[in-house]
Scaffold this active site. Structure first.
Site, mmCIF file in Angstrom:
data_model
loop_
_atom_site.group_PDB
_atom_site.id
_atom_site.type_symbol
_atom_site.label_atom_id
_atom_site.label_comp_id
_atom_site.label_asym_id
_atom_site.label_seq_id
_atom_site.Cartn_x
_atom_site.Cartn_y
_atom_site.Cartn_z
ATOM 1 N N CYS A 1 30.357 -12.915 -3.124
ATOM 2 C CA CYS A 1 30.577 -12.422 -4.493
ATOM 3 C C CYS A 1 32.056 -12.180 -4.772
ATOM 4 O O CYS A 1 32.695 -12.900 -5.512
ATOM 5 C CB CYS A 1 29.812 -11.123 -4.696
ATOM 6 N N LYS B 1 30.240 -9.441 -15.501
ATOM 7 C CA LYS B 1 29.955 -9.560 -14.062
ATOM 8 C C LYS B 1 31.197 -10.032 -13.311
ATOM 9 O O LYS B 1 31.592 -9.471 -12.284
ATOM 10 C CB LYS B 1 28.809 -10.550 -13.853
HETATM 11 N N1 SAJ Z 1 36.486 -4.690 1.317
HETATM 12 C C1 SAJ Z 1 37.734 -4.300 1.780
HETATM 13 N N2 SAJ Z 1 38.236 -3.097 1.384
HETATM 14 C C2 SAJ Z 1 37.536 -2.276 0.547
HETATM 15 C C3 SAJ Z 1 36.262 -2.693 0.074
HETATM 16 C C4 SAJ Z 1 35.761 -3.910 0.472
HETATM 17 O O1 SAJ Z 1 38.386 -5.014 2.551
HETATM 18 O O2 SAJ Z 1 38.022 -1.179 0.248
HETATM 19 C C5 SAJ Z 1 35.935 -5.985 1.732
HETATM 20 C C6 SAJ Z 1 34.654 -5.838 2.542
HETATM 21 O O3 SAJ Z 1 34.931 -5.655 3.906
HETATM 22 C C7 SAJ Z 1 33.969 -7.171 2.285
HETATM 23 C C8 SAJ Z 1 34.410 -7.521 0.865
HETATM 24 O O4 SAJ Z 1 35.548 -6.719 0.576
HETATM 25 O O5 SAJ Z 1 34.461 -8.164 3.167
HETATM 26 C C9 SAJ Z 1 33.336 -7.288 -0.194
HETATM 27 O O6 SAJ Z 1 32.618 -6.109 0.126
HETATM 28 P P1 SAJ Z 1 32.189 -5.073 -1.052
HETATM 29 O O7 SAJ Z 1 31.476 -3.956 -0.417
HETATM 30 O O8 SAJ Z 1 33.372 -4.762 -1.852
HETATM 31 O O9 SAJ Z 1 31.236 -5.893 -2.017
HETATM 32 P P2 SAJ Z 1 29.917 -6.792 -1.837
HETATM 33 O O10 SAJ Z 1 30.340 -8.217 -1.892
HETATM 34 O O11 SAJ Z 1 29.074 -6.376 -0.691
HETATM 35 O O12 SAJ Z 1 29.168 -6.400 -3.197
HETATM 36 C C10 SAJ Z 1 29.875 -6.563 -4.421
HETATM 37 C C11 SAJ Z 1 29.623 -5.336 -5.275
HETATM 38 N N3 SAJ Z 1 30.442 -5.433 -6.460
HETATM 39 C C12 SAJ Z 1 31.330 -4.445 -6.718
HETATM 40 O O13 SAJ Z 1 31.487 -3.500 -5.954
HETATM 41 C C13 SAJ Z 1 32.087 -4.579 -8.006
HETATM 42 C C14 SAJ Z 1 28.165 -5.286 -5.641
HETATM 43 O O14 SAJ Z 1 27.944 -4.227 -6.570
HETATM 44 C C15 SAJ Z 1 27.755 -6.589 -6.305
HETATM 45 O O15 SAJ Z 1 26.377 -6.601 -6.650
HETATM 46 C C16 SAJ Z 1 28.009 -7.724 -5.331
HETATM 47 O O16 SAJ Z 1 29.419 -7.753 -5.051
HETATM 48 C C17 SAJ Z 1 27.595 -9.014 -5.988
HETATM 49 O O17 SAJ Z 1 26.512 -9.531 -5.583
HETATM 50 O O18 SAJ Z 1 28.269 -9.437 -6.926
#
Ligand code: SAJ
Length: 426
Positions: free
Chosen positions: A271, A217
């Site tokens: 996360c 995880k």
């Molecule tokens: N972000 C960027 N650039 C990107 C992708 C994301 O700046 O290309 C930023 C987003 O704006 C946000 C942050 O990163 O602020 C996190 O967003 P996210 O969409 O990457 O992830 P979460 O936190 O919404 O969900 C993640 C997911 N994990 C992965 O993609 C490995 C989800 O599957 C998990 O269940 C969740 O964390 C968790 O609960 O752990």
């Protein structure tokens, strides 16, 4: 498939616990959801849903009406106990397991032979075994699964870790479709855990040991954080070269095996911004790349503020109003936890009156109904609608909500733009 799980107790009715409890209840298993917040318990028992998530209000109403989901502030007997409580990290970047320990202590007195305890909270490596030891200490009358123990004797209480990986906004679909990793303190725990998850998971239910599941995880989210940091670092390099990072990423991703993520104003959520620290705090100098990525991403909000203030200085007094578009931590949801957008607005709300008196600041976010508590103390900060926001002299784009992406570039022509999401600068 035979389902010998008749009752489930879900400890924690937050962003993970409540959707998971509702999906389990939909299979016909009777679920008791437990939360320390009586308002949440009351809301759910009235058939309402305290969380914004596509499809969840309807599902909660249905399973509560059918009598398959009920909420309470304390647990009762059950076949399987699922713990989905927060694991915040303290200022020292070490994981705080006090909520998990409190959850384990709350169920220990009612555990019986044949029970299965599943930890879904994101936890540092070794925490599932720790939970098993807590149970053993509290209930010396029961045998509890033990790593490296005698696998021929099935312990009275089995303990495993099954991290969630559902994406806010897609939770109900991903709860069923995502593959799950079930890590047992012993093999029997992993197998029993797999049998439970197969009652509602359509994806693969993969079994392993608890430590591997815990690090799996943390690795998933650290992998994403490192890749976001790479995109953010490219953004700084492109700025130096006068190159559009959006065009660069788009062109590079035409390579069949390259997938560079999107730069942004920082990494929010509870996360990706948190979990990598669980590795760094345990492994320190062995986790240098993961730690450096965290510093790059957590430093983004200050870079954005510096850019806004530079543009303000360069405007020679022409910019008298600034509107920040977006408060949530990512697009199209209302979750503001660890939001970099809020951190940026907070910096500006503090700096502007000192260094640029008379320049007004407003925020626009159709998904966030109330002004977040971090910002509530700034009496001059206004939350306005899109049109009023677009009337500002400077537009700071922080969260690319679908409504914002539909704003034509013509509506921001002539304005000073700080576009951290490439809405108008692709
Ligand atoms: N972000 C960027 N650039 C990107 C992708 C994301 O700046 O290309 C930023 C987003 O704006 C946000 C942050 O990163 O602020 C996190 O967003 P996210 O969409 O990457 O992830 P979460 O936190 O919404 O969900 C993640 C997911 N994990 C992965 O993609 C490995 C989800 O599957 C998990 O269940 C969740 O964390 C968790 O609960 O752990």
């Amino acid at each position: 498939m035979s389902n010998d799980f008749k009752t489930c107790v879900m400890i924690g009715l937050g962003y993970i616990g409540l959707p998971t409890a509702a999906v389990i209840a939909r299979t016909g298993i009777k679920v008791l959801g437990v939360d320390i917040n009586p308002r949440i318990v009351e809301t759910i028992n009235a058939g309402n849903c305290p969380i914004e998530e596509k499809g969840l209000p309807e599902l909660v109403a249905q399973v509560v009406a059918d009598g398959r989901l009920a909420a309470a502030t304390s647990p009762a007997h059950g076949d399987v106990f699922v713990i989905a409580v927060p694991t915040p990290f303290e200022e020292t970047y070490k994981p705080d397991l006090s909520y998990v320990e409190a959850a384990v202590r709350s169920i220990a007195p009612i555990l019986e032979r044949g029970n299965l305890v599943l930890l879904e909270s994101t936890i540092p490596v070794g925490a599932t075994e720790q939970a098993a030891r807590w149970i053993e200490m509290l209930r010396p009358d029961l045998t509890v699964s033990r790593r490296g123990g005698d696998e021929s004797r099935i312990a009275d209480v089995l303990v495993a870790h099954c991290p969630e990986r559902i994406l806010p906004g897609q939770m109900l679909r991903e709860l069923v479709e995502n593959d799950r990793v079930i890590g047992g303190v012993c093999r029997a725990s992993a197998e029993r855990g797999r049998a439970f998850y197969k009652t509602f998971v359509g994806g693969d239910c993969l079994i392993t040991d608890s430590r591997t599941a815990e690090l799996c995880k943390l690795s998933e989210n650290a992998f994403r954080d490192v890749n976001i940091a790479f995109a953010n670092e490219l953004s700084v390099i492109c700025e130096e070269y006068g190159i559009s990072v959006w065009e660069l990423v788009d062109l590079a991703n035409h390579h069949p095996r390259v997938n560079i993520l999107q730069p942004g104003p920082g990494v929010g959520g509870h996360c990706i911004a948190v979990d990598p620290w669980f590795i760094v705090s345990a492994m320190d100098d062995k986790a240098r790349l993961i730690r450096e990525a965290r510093w790059i991403n957590s430093g983004r909000p200050r870079l954005v503020v510096r850019k806004v203030l530079e543009e303000l200085d360069a405007s020679d007094g022409k910019v008298r109003s600034i509107a920040c578009f977006g408060l949530s931590y990512k697009p199209n949801i209302d979750d503001v936890r660890e939001s970099p957008a809020i951190e940026i607005v907070e910096y500006l709300a503090k700096d502007l009156p000192l260094y640029h008196p008379g320049v007004s600041l407003s925020v626009v976010d159709p998904f966030v109904s109330e002004m977040p508590k971090h910002l509530a103390s700034f009496s001059d900060l206004k939350k306005v609608g899109v049109d009023e926001g677009l009337a500002a002299d400077m537009i700071v784009m922080l969260v690319d909500h679908r409504q914002f992406k539909e704003i034509p570039a013509s509506r921001v022509a002539g304005k000073v733009l700080v576009d951290t999401r490439g809405v108008w600068s692709r």
